[in-house]
Enzyme design. Structure first.
Site, PDB file in Angstrom:
ATOM      1  N   GLY A 126       1.022  -3.630  -0.130  1.00 50.02           N
ATOM      2  CA  GLY A 126       1.397  -4.769  -1.020  1.00 50.02           C
ATOM      3  C   GLY A 126       0.253  -5.060  -1.744  1.00 50.02           C
ATOM      4  O   GLY A 126      -0.930  -5.045  -1.408  1.00 50.02           O
ATOM      5  N   ALA A 127       0.573  -5.124  -3.385  1.00 49.04           N
ATOM      6  CA  ALA A 127      -0.613  -5.128  -4.222  1.00 49.04           C
ATOM      7  C   ALA A 127      -1.680  -6.002  -3.985  1.00 49.04           C
ATOM      8  O   ALA A 127      -2.985  -5.555  -3.751  1.00 49.04           O
ATOM      9  CB  ALA A 127      -0.050  -5.254  -5.677  1.00 49.04           C
TER      10      ALA A 127
ATOM     11  N   ARG B 112      -4.632   4.788  -3.075  1.00 50.98           N
ATOM     12  CA  ARG B 112      -3.266   4.592  -3.668  1.00 50.98           C
ATOM     13  C   ARG B 112      -3.369   4.345  -5.363  1.00 50.98           C
ATOM     14  O   ARG B 112      -4.216   3.456  -5.679  1.00 50.98           O
ATOM     15  CB  ARG B 112      -2.405   3.567  -3.030  1.00 50.98           C
ATOM     16  CG  ARG B 112      -2.287   3.763  -1.701  1.00 50.98           C
ATOM     17  CD  ARG B 112      -1.327   2.766  -0.871  1.00 50.98           C
ATOM     18  NE  ARG B 112      -0.040   3.201  -1.400  1.00 50.98           N
ATOM     19  CZ  ARG B 112       1.293   2.294  -1.091  1.00 50.98           C
ATOM     20  NH1 ARG B 112       0.896   1.131  -0.282  1.00 50.98           N
ATOM     21  NH2 ARG B 112       2.408   2.495  -1.450  1.00 50.98           N
TER      22      ARG B 112
ATOM     23  N   GLN C  23      10.390  -2.063   4.003  1.00 53.85           N
ATOM     24  CA  GLN C  23       9.740  -3.101   3.997  1.00 53.85           C
ATOM     25  C   GLN C  23      10.729  -4.379   3.997  1.00 53.85           C
ATOM     26  O   GLN C  23      10.232  -5.198   4.141  1.00 53.85           O
ATOM     27  CB  GLN C  23       8.961  -3.289   2.359  1.00 53.85           C
ATOM     28  CG  GLN C  23       7.762  -2.263   2.332  1.00 53.85           C
ATOM     29  CD  GLN C  23       7.953  -0.843   1.866  1.00 53.85           C
ATOM     30  OE1 GLN C  23       9.280  -0.255   1.926  1.00 53.85           O
ATOM     31  NE2 GLN C  23       7.071  -0.129   1.438  1.00 53.85           N
TER      32      GLN C  23
ATOM     33  N   ASP D 226       3.521  -4.351  -8.841  1.00 54.31           N
ATOM     34  CA  ASP D 226       2.411  -3.584  -8.584  1.00 54.31           C
ATOM     35  C   ASP D 226       1.420  -3.328  -9.666  1.00 54.31           C
ATOM     36  O   ASP D 226       0.156  -3.526  -9.566  1.00 54.31           O
ATOM     37  CB  ASP D 226       2.675  -2.337  -7.926  1.00 54.31           C
ATOM     38  CG  ASP D 226       3.176  -2.462  -6.458  1.00 54.31           C
ATOM     39  OD1 ASP D 226       4.333  -2.614  -6.166  1.00 54.31           O
ATOM     40  OD2 ASP D 226       2.268  -2.467  -5.461  1.00 54.31           O
TER      41      ASP D 226
ATOM     42  N   ASN E 161       7.276  -1.529  -9.814  1.00 57.71           N
ATOM     43  CA  ASN E 161       7.230  -2.294  -8.542  1.00 57.71           C
ATOM     44  C   ASN E 161       7.867  -1.161  -7.617  1.00 57.71           C
ATOM     45  O   ASN E 161       8.338  -0.046  -7.818  1.00 57.71           O
ATOM     46  CB  ASN E 161       8.166  -3.522  -8.435  1.00 57.71           C
ATOM     47  CG  ASN E 161       8.054  -4.091  -7.177  1.00 57.71           C
ATOM     48  OD1 ASN E 161       6.629  -4.614  -6.684  1.00 57.71           O
ATOM     49  ND2 ASN E 161       9.100  -4.753  -6.650  1.00 57.71           N
ATOM     50  N   LYS E 162       8.185  -1.579  -6.490  1.00 54.39           N
ATOM     51  CA  LYS E 162       8.630  -0.740  -5.295  1.00 54.39           C
ATOM     52  C   LYS E 162       9.857   0.006  -5.818  1.00 54.39           C
ATOM     53  O   LYS E 162      10.773  -0.542  -6.416  1.00 54.39           O
ATOM     54  CB  LYS E 162       9.057  -1.564  -4.093  1.00 54.39           C
ATOM     55  CG  LYS E 162       9.597  -0.900  -2.858  1.00 54.39           C
ATOM     56  CD  LYS E 162       8.861   0.555  -2.596  1.00 54.39           C
ATOM     57  CE  LYS E 162       7.509   0.057  -2.015  1.00 54.39           C
ATOM     58  NZ  LYS E 162       6.645   1.594  -2.073  1.00 54.39           N
TER      59      LYS E 162
HETATM   60  O1  MRU Z   1       4.252   0.474  -1.281  1.00 55.77           O
HETATM   61  P1  MRU Z   1       4.125  -0.749  -0.896  1.00 55.77           P
HETATM   62  O2  MRU Z   1       4.800  -1.364   0.345  1.00 55.77           O
HETATM   63  O3  MRU Z   1       2.526  -1.276  -0.993  1.00 55.77           O
HETATM   64  O4  MRU Z   1       4.805  -1.389  -2.093  1.00 55.77           O
HETATM   65  C1  MRU Z   1       4.722  -2.986  -2.285  1.00 55.77           C
HETATM   66  C2  MRU Z   1       5.631  -3.335  -3.354  1.00 55.77           C
HETATM   67  O5  MRU Z   1       5.992  -2.726  -4.255  1.00 55.77           O
HETATM   68  C3  MRU Z   1       5.505  -4.884  -3.566  1.00 55.77           C
HETATM   69  O6  MRU Z   1       6.803  -5.459  -4.134  1.00 55.77           O
HETATM   70  C4  MRU Z   1       4.331  -5.416  -4.520  1.00 55.77           C
HETATM   71  O7  MRU Z   1       3.099  -4.787  -3.970  1.00 55.77           O
HETATM   72  C5  MRU Z   1       4.097  -7.002  -4.733  1.00 55.77           C
HETATM   73  S1  MRU Z   1       3.614  -7.365  -3.208  1.00 55.77           S
HETATM   74  C6  MRU Z   1       3.009  -9.038  -3.609  1.00 55.77           C
END
Ligand code: MRU
Length: 316
Positions: free
Chosen positions: A52-53, A81, A179, A219, A229-230
Site C-alpha cells: 500500500g503506497a 517497488r 488484497q 499509487d 492503482n492496483k
Molecule cells: O501492490 P500493493 O498491494 O502495494 O498495491 C496497493 C494498491 O494498489 C492500493 O490501492 C494503493 O497503494 C493505495 S493504498 C492506500
C-alpha cells in the site's frame, strides 16, 4: 485499528527496529515481522510484508532512520517497488531532513504522524459523500494496513460508520494477491457490513443497480490527474462510467507526483509468475504456462469524478 482489543498500526518503530503486521499472513494468522536494518526493511517492502503506497512510504522513512549511510539506504529502498510515489516522496523527505541536521528517528516519526493525520482528514472529507443505504465498491486494500492507520479509500467508511451511517461495501477479491481479503479483514474488525466479490463480478453488480459509488486508492497520480492503482482499477472505472456510477479516488499529497505530466510516464511493476501460478504455495497451472503479471494499471483522469484528499474533495 483495534485488533483483539489492542490498538495497532500497520508498522511502528520499537527498540531500533521496525515492526510490521505481516500482511503476507493475513487474514489467516496475525504475525509481527521485525526488520533490524535497511536491507530487512527493503525485503519487507519487496516481498509485500508491508504494502500500500503510504505504508511503503512510512516503511522507507523508518528504514532510512535505521542507518548512517543515507545515500546507500536511499538506493536500496528506491530499488524495491517502482510504482507507488509515496516511497520516493518519503525517501526525499528523509534526505532533506537529515541533510538539515534532524535526527533520522525524529524525522521518520514526524513523517508517519503526518501521514496518519492526512488519512484521517481524507476520511472526514470523504465521509460526507456516504449516505444511509448506499452500496459502495472498493478495489484492492486501501485501508489502515496500506497507510499505517485510517486508510485512504477505507477512511471515509471508518468515519461514516463511526457517525452511525448504514451502508454496504462490495470488496473486489483483487487477484492475484487477494488484497480484498485484507479489506474484508479490516471491515470485519470495524463492524462494517461487506461482501467479497470475484473481480469479474463487479460489472454484474453495477449493471443490477447494486453499486452507488466506487472509491479506490492510488499509487501515483500524475500532474494531469491520470493515476496508477492496483491492476483491475481501470476496468472498474470503465464499468462505472458505462453504468453512470461516480468513481472517486482517495489519496494524500504524498501520492501526487507533479513531476510527471500524465499516466503514460508511470512505471508499472511486473511481478513474478508464482503470484498467478500458485495459491498458498500450491501450483494451479502447468509448469509450461506463460504468465504476465502487471501489478498496476493506469486510469486516465476523465474517468475520475473527484479526488478525495486531505485538502478537500477536488474536481478533476
Ligand atoms: O501492490 P500493493 O498491494 O502495494 O498495491 C496497493 C494498491 O494498489 C492500493 O490501492 C494503493 O497503494 C493505495 S493504498 C492506500
Amino acid at each position: 485499528m483495534k485488533i483483539n482489543g489492542r490498538d495497532y498500526r500497520a508498522l511502528w518503530i520499537e527498540k531500533n527496529s521496525v515492526k510490521f503486521i505481516d500482511q503476507r499472513k493475513l487474514p489467516y494468522s496475525f504475525k509481527i515481522f521485525t526488520a533490524k536494518n535497511v536491507d530487512e526493511v527493503a525485503f519487507a517492502i519487496k516481498d509485500m510484508v508491508v504494502r500500500g503506497a503510504p505504508a511503503i512510504g512510512a516503511a522507507a522513512a523508518y528504514g532510512m532512520a535505521l542507518e548512517k549511510d543515507v545515500k546507500k539506504s536511499a538506493e536500496k529502498l528506491r530499488a524495491t517497488r517502482p510504482t507507488a510515489y509515496d516511497l520516493f516522496y518519503a525517501i526525499d523527505y528523509m534526505i532533506d531532513k537529515i541533510d538539515c541536521g534532524e535526527n533520522g528517528f525524529d524525522a521518520a516519526r514526524e513523517y508517519v504522524e503526518d501521514i496518519i493525520e492526512r488519512c484521517k482528514k481524507i476520511g472526514e472529507n470523504g465521509e460526507k459523500l456516504i449516505k444511509d443505504g448506499m452500496k459502495i465498491l472498493t478495489h484492492c486494500n486501501a485501508g489502515a494496513l496500506a497507510t499505517v492507520d485510517y486508510g485512504t479509500a477505507l477512511a471515509p467508511f471508518r468515519l461514516a460508520h463511526g457517525n452511525g451511517k448504514k451502508f454496504f461495501v462490495y470488496v473486489d477479491e483483487t487477484r492475484p494477491r487477494l488484497q480484498g481479503l485484507l479489506t474484508a479483514w479490516e471491515l470485519k474488525h470495524e463492524g462494517i457490513k461487506h461482501a467479497v466479490i470475484a473481480d469479474n463480478a463487479a460489472g454484474y453488480f453495477m449493471k443490477n443497480n447494486e453499486v452507488d459509488m466506487v472509491i479506490t486508492g492510488a499509487d501515483r497520480i500524475a500532474k494531469n490527474g491520470d493515476f496508477a492503482n492496483k491492476i483491475g482499477t481501470y476496468e472498474k472505472a470503465v464499468l462505472a462510467r458505462e453504468n453512470d456510477i461516480p468513481f472517486y479516488v482517495a489519496a494524500p499529497i504524498s501520492t501526487f507526483d507533479n513531476k510527471i505530466k500524465d499516466g503514460s510516464c508511470i512505471i508499472i511493476e511486473e511481478r513474478e509468475k508464482s503470484e498467478l501460478s500458485e495459491i498458498n504455495g500450491k501450483t494451479i497451472m502447468p509448469e509450461w504456462t506463460a504468465v504476465r503479471n502487471p501489478a498496476f494499471d493506469v486510469t486516465t483522469v476523465d474517468y475520475v469524478t473527484c479526488y478525495i484528499t486531505e485538502e478537500g474533495i477536488i474536481k478533476k
